[in-house]
Scaffold this motif. Structure first.
Motif, PDB file in Angstrom:
ATOM      1  N   MET A   1     -32.923 -76.996  76.123  1.00  0.00           N
ATOM      2  CA  MET A   1     -31.556 -77.078  76.570  1.00  0.00           C
ATOM      3  C   MET A   1     -30.741 -76.143  75.683  1.00  0.00           C
ATOM      4  SD  MET A   1     -29.138 -80.478  76.598  1.00  0.00           S
ATOM      5  CE  MET A   1     -30.073 -81.246  77.890  1.00  0.00           C
ATOM      6  N   SER A   2     -30.000 -75.253  76.273  1.00  0.00           N
ATOM      7  CA  SER A   2     -29.177 -74.312  75.527  1.00  0.00           C
ATOM      8  C   SER A   2     -27.706 -74.686  75.704  1.00  0.00           C
ATOM      9  CB  SER A   2     -29.428 -72.894  76.033  1.00  0.00           C
ATOM     10  OG  SER A   2     -28.655 -71.974  75.316  1.00  0.00           O
ATOM     11  N   MET A   3     -26.964 -74.637  74.610  1.00  0.00           N
ATOM     12  CA  MET A   3     -25.561 -75.043  74.643  1.00  0.00           C
ATOM     13  C   MET A   3     -24.691 -73.949  74.041  1.00  0.00           C
ATOM     14  SD  MET A   3     -26.056 -78.940  73.551  1.00  0.00           S
ATOM     15  CE  MET A   3     -27.154 -79.969  74.493  1.00  0.00           C
ATOM     16  N   SER A   4     -23.485 -73.807  74.570  1.00  0.00           N
ATOM     17  CA  SER A   4     -22.626 -72.706  74.157  1.00  0.00           C
ATOM     18  C   SER A   4     -21.613 -73.076  73.086  1.00  0.00           C
ATOM     19  CB  SER A   4     -21.897 -72.130  75.372  1.00  0.00           C
ATOM     20  OG  SER A   4     -21.097 -73.134  75.967  1.00  0.00           O
ATOM     21  N   THR A   5     -21.507 -74.348  72.706  1.00  0.00           N
ATOM     22  CA  THR A   5     -20.596 -74.733  71.635  1.00  0.00           C
ATOM     23  C   THR A   5     -21.277 -75.732  70.710  1.00  0.00           C
ATOM     24  OG1 THR A   5     -19.614 -76.639  72.734  1.00  0.00           O
ATOM     25  CG2 THR A   5     -18.597 -74.484  73.184  1.00  0.00           C
ATOM     26  N   LEU A   6     -20.797 -75.787  69.487  1.00  0.00           N
ATOM     27  CA  LEU A   6     -21.360 -76.743  68.538  1.00  0.00           C
ATOM     28  C   LEU A   6     -21.007 -78.176  68.928  1.00  0.00           C
ATOM     29  CD1 LEU A   6     -20.726 -74.801  65.238  1.00  0.00           C
ATOM     30  CD2 LEU A   6     -22.783 -74.865  66.632  1.00  0.00           C
ATOM     31  N   ALA A   7     -19.848 -78.383  69.536  1.00  0.00           N
ATOM     32  CA  ALA A   7     -19.472 -79.720  69.990  1.00  0.00           C
ATOM     33  C   ALA A   7     -20.423 -80.201  71.083  1.00  0.00           C
ATOM     34  CB  ALA A   7     -18.036 -79.726  70.494  1.00  0.00           C
ATOM     35  N   ALA A   8     -20.783 -79.314  71.994  1.00  0.00           N
ATOM     36  CA  ALA A   8     -21.740 -79.664  73.053  1.00  0.00           C
ATOM     37  C   ALA A   8     -23.103 -79.972  72.447  1.00  0.00           C
ATOM     38  CB  ALA A   8     -21.847 -78.539  74.072  1.00  0.00           C
ATOM     39  N   PHE A   9     -23.485 -79.215  71.420  1.00  0.00           N
ATOM     40  CA  PHE A   9     -24.747 -79.458  70.725  1.00  0.00           C
ATOM     41  C   PHE A   9     -24.764 -80.872  70.150  1.00  0.00           C
ATOM     42  CE2 PHE A   9     -27.300 -79.673  66.919  1.00  0.00           C
ATOM     43  CZ  PHE A   9     -28.493 -79.089  67.304  1.00  0.00           C
ATOM     44  N   GLU A  10     -23.712 -81.239  69.434  1.00  0.00           N
ATOM     45  CA  GLU A  10     -23.650 -82.556  68.810  1.00  0.00           C
ATOM     46  C   GLU A  10     -23.649 -83.672  69.856  1.00  0.00           C
ATOM     47  OE1 GLU A  10     -23.917 -83.738  65.632  1.00  0.00           O
ATOM     48  OE2 GLU A  10     -24.621 -81.703  65.347  1.00  0.00           O
ATOM     49  N   ALA A  11     -22.947 -83.475  70.943  1.00  0.00           N
ATOM     50  CA  ALA A  11     -22.931 -84.472  72.007  1.00  0.00           C
ATOM     51  C   ALA A  11     -24.322 -84.630  72.626  1.00  0.00           C
ATOM     52  CB  ALA A  11     -21.914 -84.094  73.077  1.00  0.00           C
ATOM     53  N   GLY A  12     -24.994 -83.529  72.878  1.00  0.00           N
ATOM     54  CA  GLY A  12     -26.349 -83.567  73.434  1.00  0.00           C
ATOM     55  C   GLY A  12     -27.333 -84.186  72.468  1.00  0.00           C
ATOM     56  N   ARG A  13     -27.214 -83.821  71.179  1.00  0.00           N
ATOM     57  CA  ARG A  13     -28.098 -84.375  70.151  1.00  0.00           C
ATOM     58  C   ARG A  13     -27.953 -85.885  70.088  1.00  0.00           C
ATOM     59  NH1 ARG A  13     -27.610 -86.754  66.044  1.00  0.00           N
ATOM     60  NH2 ARG A  13     -25.387 -86.353  65.840  1.00  0.00           N
ATOM     61  N   ALA A  14     -26.721 -86.365  70.067  1.00  0.00           N
ATOM     62  CA  ALA A  14     -26.479 -87.802  69.983  1.00  0.00           C
ATOM     63  C   ALA A  14     -26.960 -88.522  71.243  1.00  0.00           C
ATOM     64  CB  ALA A  14     -24.992 -88.063  69.750  1.00  0.00           C
ATOM     65  N   ALA A  15     -26.697 -87.955  72.408  1.00  0.00           N
ATOM     66  CA  ALA A  15     -27.089 -88.577  73.676  1.00  0.00           C
ATOM     67  C   ALA A  15     -28.610 -88.710  73.803  1.00  0.00           C
ATOM     68  CB  ALA A  15     -26.538 -87.774  74.847  1.00  0.00           C
ATOM     69  N   LEU A  16     -29.339 -87.742  73.252  1.00  0.00           N
ATOM     70  CA  LEU A  16     -30.801 -87.769  73.336  1.00  0.00           C
ATOM     71  C   LEU A  16     -31.443 -88.483  72.153  1.00  0.00           C
ATOM     72  CD1 LEU A  16     -31.383 -84.136  74.630  1.00  0.00           C
ATOM     73  CD2 LEU A  16     -31.584 -86.265  75.934  1.00  0.00           C
ATOM     74  N   GLY A  17     -30.624 -88.928  71.194  1.00  0.00           N
ATOM     75  CA  GLY A  17     -31.158 -89.642  70.038  1.00  0.00           C
ATOM     76  C   GLY A  17     -31.891 -88.758  69.051  1.00  0.00           C
ATOM     77  N   TYR A  42     -37.647 -87.546  73.415  1.00  0.00           N
ATOM     78  CA  TYR A  42     -36.838 -88.288  74.374  1.00  0.00           C
ATOM     79  C   TYR A  42     -37.704 -88.623  75.576  1.00  0.00           C
ATOM     80  CZ  TYR A  42     -33.118 -89.620  77.545  1.00  0.00           C
ATOM     81  OH  TYR A  42     -32.323 -90.323  78.417  1.00  0.00           O
ATOM     82  N   ALA A  43     -37.816 -89.901  75.894  1.00  0.00           N
ATOM     83  CA  ALA A  43     -38.586 -90.374  77.049  1.00  0.00           C
ATOM     84  C   ALA A  43     -40.008 -89.816  77.060  1.00  0.00           C
ATOM     85  CB  ALA A  43     -37.855 -90.049  78.344  1.00  0.00           C
ATOM     86  N   GLY A  44     -40.610 -89.727  75.883  1.00  0.00           N
ATOM     87  CA  GLY A  44     -41.988 -89.265  75.777  1.00  0.00           C
ATOM     88  C   GLY A  44     -42.176 -87.759  75.782  1.00  0.00           C
ATOM     89  N   ALA A  45     -41.085 -87.016  75.795  1.00  0.00           N
ATOM     90  CA  ALA A  45     -41.172 -85.546  75.796  1.00  0.00           C
ATOM     91  C   ALA A  45     -40.472 -84.992  74.559  1.00  0.00           C
ATOM     92  CB  ALA A  45     -40.515 -84.974  77.045  1.00  0.00           C
ATOM     93  N   THR A  46     -40.964 -83.862  74.070  1.00  0.00           N
ATOM     94  CA  THR A  46     -40.287 -83.172  72.979  1.00  0.00           C
ATOM     95  C   THR A  46     -39.155 -82.345  73.571  1.00  0.00           C
ATOM     96  OG1 THR A  46     -42.321 -83.034  71.690  1.00  0.00           O
ATOM     97  CG2 THR A  46     -40.564 -81.490  71.116  1.00  0.00           C
ATOM     98  N   VAL A  47     -37.949 -82.497  73.011  1.00  0.00           N
ATOM     99  CA  VAL A  47     -36.792 -81.716  73.456  1.00  0.00           C
ATOM    100  C   VAL A  47     -36.334 -80.821  72.313  1.00  0.00           C
ATOM    101  CG1 VAL A  47     -36.011 -83.371  75.181  1.00  0.00           C
ATOM    102  CG2 VAL A  47     -35.163 -83.553  72.848  1.00  0.00           C
ATOM    103  N   GLU A  48     -35.851 -79.647  72.656  1.00  0.00           N
ATOM    104  CA  GLU A  48     -35.285 -78.730  71.669  1.00  0.00           C
ATOM    105  C   GLU A  48     -33.887 -78.343  72.136  1.00  0.00           C
ATOM    106  OE1 GLU A  48     -36.012 -74.230  70.326  1.00  0.00           O
ATOM    107  OE2 GLU A  48     -37.658 -75.590  69.826  1.00  0.00           O
ATOM    108  N   LEU A  49     -32.918 -78.548  71.266  1.00  0.00           N
ATOM    109  CA  LEU A  49     -31.530 -78.185  71.544  1.00  0.00           C
ATOM    110  C   LEU A  49     -31.201 -76.907  70.781  1.00  0.00           C
ATOM    111  CD1 LEU A  49     -29.939 -81.699  70.967  1.00  0.00           C
ATOM    112  CD2 LEU A  49     -30.696 -80.717  73.120  1.00  0.00           C
ATOM    113  N   THR A  50     -30.443 -76.012  71.405  1.00  0.00           N
ATOM    114  CA  THR A  50     -30.031 -74.767  70.763  1.00  0.00           C
ATOM    115  C   THR A  50     -28.563 -74.512  71.077  1.00  0.00           C
ATOM    116  OG1 THR A  50     -32.249 -73.871  71.093  1.00  0.00           O
ATOM    117  CG2 THR A  50     -30.521 -72.305  70.526  1.00  0.00           C
TER     118      THR A  50
END
Length: 65
Positions: A1-17, A42-50
């Motif tokens: 998942m690619s994100m264009s702002t640091l706020a979006a990154f933090e929201a995504g990170r928190a939502a996915l645990g 998350y849900a048995g899969a590895t997720v990477e946030l950027t």
């Protein structure tokens, strides 16, 4: 998942645990872009946030190094 702002990154990170301590920041493009990445499970899969931010935006908010 690619994100264009640091706020979006933090929201995504928190939502996915994805743990706070899993984030890693670095610079690219001759120091013009700051990149933040984190991995977790998350849900048995590895997720990477950027997230990408212009260096001047990160420095004005007290981030980066």
């Amino acid at each position: 998942m690619s994100m264009s702002t640091l706020a979006a990154f933090e929201a995504g990170r928190a939502a996915l645990g994805v743990p706070d301590g899993s984030a890693d920041g670095r610079f690219q493009s001759d120091g013009q872009t700051w990149v933040l990445t984190a991995r977790g499970e998350y849900a048995g899969a590895t997720v990477e946030l950027t997230a990408y931010a212009d260096t001047d935006r990160v420095e004005s908010r007290g981030g980066g190094s």
